[in-house]
Design an enzyme around this catalytic site. Structure first.
Site, mmCIF file in Angstrom:
data_model
loop_
_atom_site.group_PDB
_atom_site.id
_atom_site.type_symbol
_atom_site.label_atom_id
_atom_site.label_comp_id
_atom_site.label_asym_id
_atom_site.label_seq_id
_atom_site.Cartn_x
_atom_site.Cartn_y
_atom_site.Cartn_z
ATOM 1 N N GLU A 1 0.816 -1.213 0.000
ATOM 2 C CA GLU A 1 0.000 0.000 0.000
ATOM 3 C C GLU A 1 0.849 1.263 0.000
ATOM 4 O O GLU A 1 0.466 2.283 -0.548
ATOM 5 C CB GLU A 1 -0.918 -0.016 1.226
ATOM 6 C CG GLU A 1 -2.073 0.942 1.154
ATOM 7 C CD GLU A 1 -3.122 0.653 2.212
ATOM 8 O OE1 GLU A 1 -3.720 1.619 2.706
ATOM 9 O OE2 GLU A 1 -3.340 -0.526 2.561
ATOM 10 N N TYR B 1 -0.026 -2.904 13.832
ATOM 11 C CA TYR B 1 -0.977 -2.181 12.986
ATOM 12 C C TYR B 1 -1.880 -1.304 13.847
ATOM 13 O O TYR B 1 -2.511 -1.784 14.795
ATOM 14 C CB TYR B 1 -1.808 -3.171 12.175
ATOM 15 C CG TYR B 1 -2.643 -2.521 11.109
ATOM 16 C CD1 TYR B 1 -2.056 -1.748 10.119
ATOM 17 C CD2 TYR B 1 -4.027 -2.684 11.089
ATOM 18 C CE1 TYR B 1 -2.819 -1.143 9.130
ATOM 19 C CE2 TYR B 1 -4.799 -2.086 10.098
ATOM 20 C CZ TYR B 1 -4.186 -1.312 9.127
ATOM 21 O OH TYR B 1 -4.945 -0.711 8.153
#
Length: 768
Positions: free
Chosen positions: A8, A311
């Site tokens: 990403e 995360y």
């Protein structure tokens, strides 16, 4: 085999490549796109990073003209995808034709799944060779495990994200156009309306109205101070809503010199550890230490891609059993928290705390690598330290305290005293800097003991309105009401500020924010209530679980939106009148004393300013105060007759200020003495664009002398100059000092204090 990995972000691409190649990767750039290549386990890898969504969802060009397309017709209009960064997609198309396997390695959540899936589909990839790498931390162990255990992409997860994308575009576009057109606010000044934004704004408006309409109610408390420690005892009937009743009891006890201990109980209390961080709680705690949610999320993302934390977008508050907590602590030994990690590792067992939420996609936020303050600066370090200390608190022992409750009889009247003593710090040893200490020790007493009465009196107070939301508490409330998601709430708050619907740290709604909310309340078919948004959030979760389909949820949402849009369209004239009146109020500052016209906030290429509507005949114009929350008031300056503003700056109480910075009412209040550099100007309190306070010369730009000032507290000229550097002496509360931070006198004074302390210590030490 030849494998293509799609990430990403560029940082993630570099880190994954470094881990999988043992640092032996190489990169090449073509057409502005970087490809990282390496060989591992006999396979050849290419890694390409996206830039978030490189494919954009929007309406076809023919719908771009607001005047030719009815907003209501936009409800069922088709939406199309366009490639935003063609160079990246072209590179992926080229590499995909040569790949035997394509691995999506975007963030593992709804948005990340959609980003990966829409990219490979747009690239025309063979979906049978597309695989998914799932990881919650960019650490060697997690990444290697993810690429050794690849799974199939999750279509339902991507569909849930796509449904949100389609629905949010439709609601935002339709409602924004309806409200903007009806109020005449088009172009750059359009009025933003959104499915989540509008009910969030209503929370702030409702709280503001509650505060504004609040009528304080007086009450009285009868309070005594007892014993050598002068501990506080409150009458058992506090608070009194009738002053006469409190005074009658005071008359009974006033002549007593002693009280008798009626009961004395000491109760041990176990203080449980906090739950692990999910995204919401991390943002809330970060906001408390001065890091707004939007900034916190950006920093957390940097820490994640840098390999320092797991995360940061998660709703989980329970560490999975697969997470090796001792291994996490071992990693923390390589950094600033070595001693703390070693202390906790010495425990026989490490059993972590648990929160109420348990999900299986990502663990709570925890540190994944050690770091030190000398290498990680500013807010980034502050956030990293917060996350580390929270983790340490969740694996440390519970704290232990003693609660003391004492009842003292004075003339037949009971007074209650409470004591608190922390006996074992436990988790508070590691997290204590973020919580308030409230130790209040009572003396050891027993029933029948007498205690001296040091004082006895009545304290008058009044009820307080509810607190305003700050960004942290608003995010908590949005979470409770299911407004938005962990990934979008901070962006929603940012939009409220950028559209000037709210101002200040405590989020005071502006007249336009209030008017918009009231218009939508009266004519918006319930879109300001959280129920409608919460239902759509629930439907999107059902898509993930396979209970609903993307098409069915979108269709239901469109039907809902059509009803709302039709009602707003029917009432557009009334809505427009309400909002226009509010916008005029928001821009209105007062009456010009020269010509009688309105003075309003105006825009120019150099920023906003306050000007007279009688221009060009009347040229009165003044700057908008920098770095402050400004509110209009009805009063005028007693010196020059110009309008005044209510000014609120961080760290200082609100004050009334004339709009003319050169008015004597301002210059006298802000004067800090003669400038020692040019000897012509006066030093004044000034503010930067960011709201930072400093002292600057009134002869600027001819004289550029400035001095930094403390951000909080009152500052005034002491009426004399420093005998050493000739700069003004200033008053700071009860202290006086030279305004010049480089003054030898200030440094000498600082050194002499240290010397005096050392000499005192020497004098107190026993002689040899």
């Amino acid at each position: 085999m030849r494998k293509l990995i799609i990430t990403e972000k560029a940082n993630a691409a570099r880190r994954i490549s470094t881990i999988l190649s043992d640092g032996k990767s190489h990169s090449s750039t073509s057409g502005g796109v970087t490809v990282i290549s390496f060989e591992s386990g006999g396979d050849d890898y290419d890694v390409v990073s996206l830039r978030g969504h490189i494919i954009e969802l929007d309406y076809p060009k023919e719908y771009n003209d607001w005047s030719s397309t009815s907003p209501v017709d936009l409800v069922y209009a088709p939406q199309v995808k366009t490639v935003r960064v063609k160079s990246i997609l072209d590179m992926i198309k080229d590499l995909a034709t040569k790949a035997d396997e394509i691995i999506i390695a975007t963030d593992y959540d709804r948005e990340g799944e959609l980003i990966g899936m829409e990219t490979v589909r747009e690239a025309g990839a063979d979906m049978s060779i597309v695989r998914r790498a799932k990881f919650s931390a960019l650490t060697k162990g997690e990444v290697e495990n993810a690429f050794s255990n690849l799974t199939d992409p999750d279509k339902k997860l991507a569909d849930a994200a796509e449904a949100r994308q389609i629905i949010d575009l439709a609601w935002g576009a339709v409602l924004t156009r309806l409200i903007s057109l009806s109020s005449g606010q088009v172009g750059k000044n359009f009025m933003s309306v959104g499915r989540v934004q509008s009910p969030t704004l209503k929370l702030l408006v409702d709280r503001h109205e509650e505060i504004e309409s609040f009528v304080p109610k007086p009450y009285w408390e009868l309070v005594g101070k007892f014993g050598i420690l002068a501990f506080k005892g409150s009458h058992a009937s506090n608070p009194f809503w009738d002053k006469d009743e409190a005074e009658a009891i005071l008359a009974v006890v006033a002549d007593y010199k002693e009280g008798t201990v009626k009961s004395f109980e000491v109760t041990p209390k176990e203080e449980y550890r906090p739950a692990p961080f999910d995204t919401t709680q991390m943002q809330v705690e970060a906001n408390k230490i001065g890091i707004p949610p939007t900034t916190a999320m950006k920093l957390a993302e940097d820490l994640y891609t840098g390999g320092y934390i797991s995360y940061p977008r998660t709703e989980n508050t329970e560490y999975p059993k697969t997470l090796n907590l001792r291994s996490v602590l071992e990693k923390l030994k390589d950094g600033e928290f070595k001693s703390e990690a070693e202390e906790i590792l010495s425990q026989e067992k490490i059993i972590p705390s648990k929160g109420k939420r348990r999900t299986t996609d990502h663990p709570p936020i925890y540190p994944t690598a050690g770091a030190s303050a000398d290498k990680m600066k500013g807010d980034k370090w502050k956030l990293y330290e917060l996350i580390v200390r929270r983790f340490l608190a969740t694996v440390a022992p519970n704290a232990e305290s003693e609660i003391t409750h004492c009842v003292i009889d004075v003339g037949g009247e009971d007074f209650n005293a409470e004591g608190y003593v922390l006996k074992k710090k436990g988790w508070k040893k590691y997290y204590g800097k973020y919580i308030k200490s409230n130790d209040s020790k009572l003396p050891a007493l027993k029933v029948g003991d007498t205690v001296d009465i040091r004082s006895m009196g009545i304290v008058e107070s009044e009820t307080k309105p509810p607190y305003r939301y700050n960004q942290g508490s608003l995010i908590q409330e949005m979470d409770r009401l299911q407004l938005g998601t962990k990934s979008t709430r901070h962006d929603i708050i940012g939009k409220l500020y950028s559209r000037n619907y709210v101002q200040g740290n405590y989020m005071i709604p502006t007249p336009s924010g209030i008017a918009l909310t009231k218009a939508l309340e009266n004519h918006g078919g319930g879109i300001t209530e959280p129920d409608m948004t919460a239902k759509l959030e629930s439907d999107m979760l059902k898509i993930m679980d396979g209970e609903r389909t993307l098409d069915s949820v979108v269709t239901e949402s469109q039907d809902m939106l059509h009803d709302v849009a039709q009602k707003i369209s029917d009432d557009s004239e009334e809505i427009g009148s309400e909002i226009k009146a509010a916008l005029r109020s928001q821009q209105h500052i007062g009456i010009c004393p020269s010509c009688g016209n309105n003075m309003t906030i105006k825009r120019s290429k150099n920023g906003n300013f306050i000007g007279c509507d009688g221009y060009p005949d009347c040229k009165r114009a003044y700057p908008v105060p920098r770095g402050a929350l400004i509110q209009t008031v009805e009063t005028t300056c007693p010196v020059c007759g110009l309008p005044q503003l209510r000014i609120t700056r961080k760290g200082n109480p609100p004050s009334l200020q004339c709009i003319d910075p050169k008015c004597p009412s301002n210059t006298e209040k802000n004067d800090l003495g003669p400038c020692p550099t040019c000897e012509k100007g006066r030093l004044r309190i000034m503010y930067s664009k960011a709201g930072k306070r400093f002292a600057g010369c009134s002869e600027w730009p001819a004289c550029t002398q400035t001095y930094p000032l403390r951000p909080r507290g009152s500052i005034s000229y002491a009426g004399r100059q420093c005998t050493i550097c000739k700069a003004p002496m200033i008053n700071l509360g009860n202290t006086e000092e030279c305004i010049n931070p480089d003054c030898p006198g200030r440094k000498k004074s600082s050194r002499s204090k240290k010397t005096d302390k050392t000499d005192a210590e020497k004098a107190a030490a026993p002689s040899e």
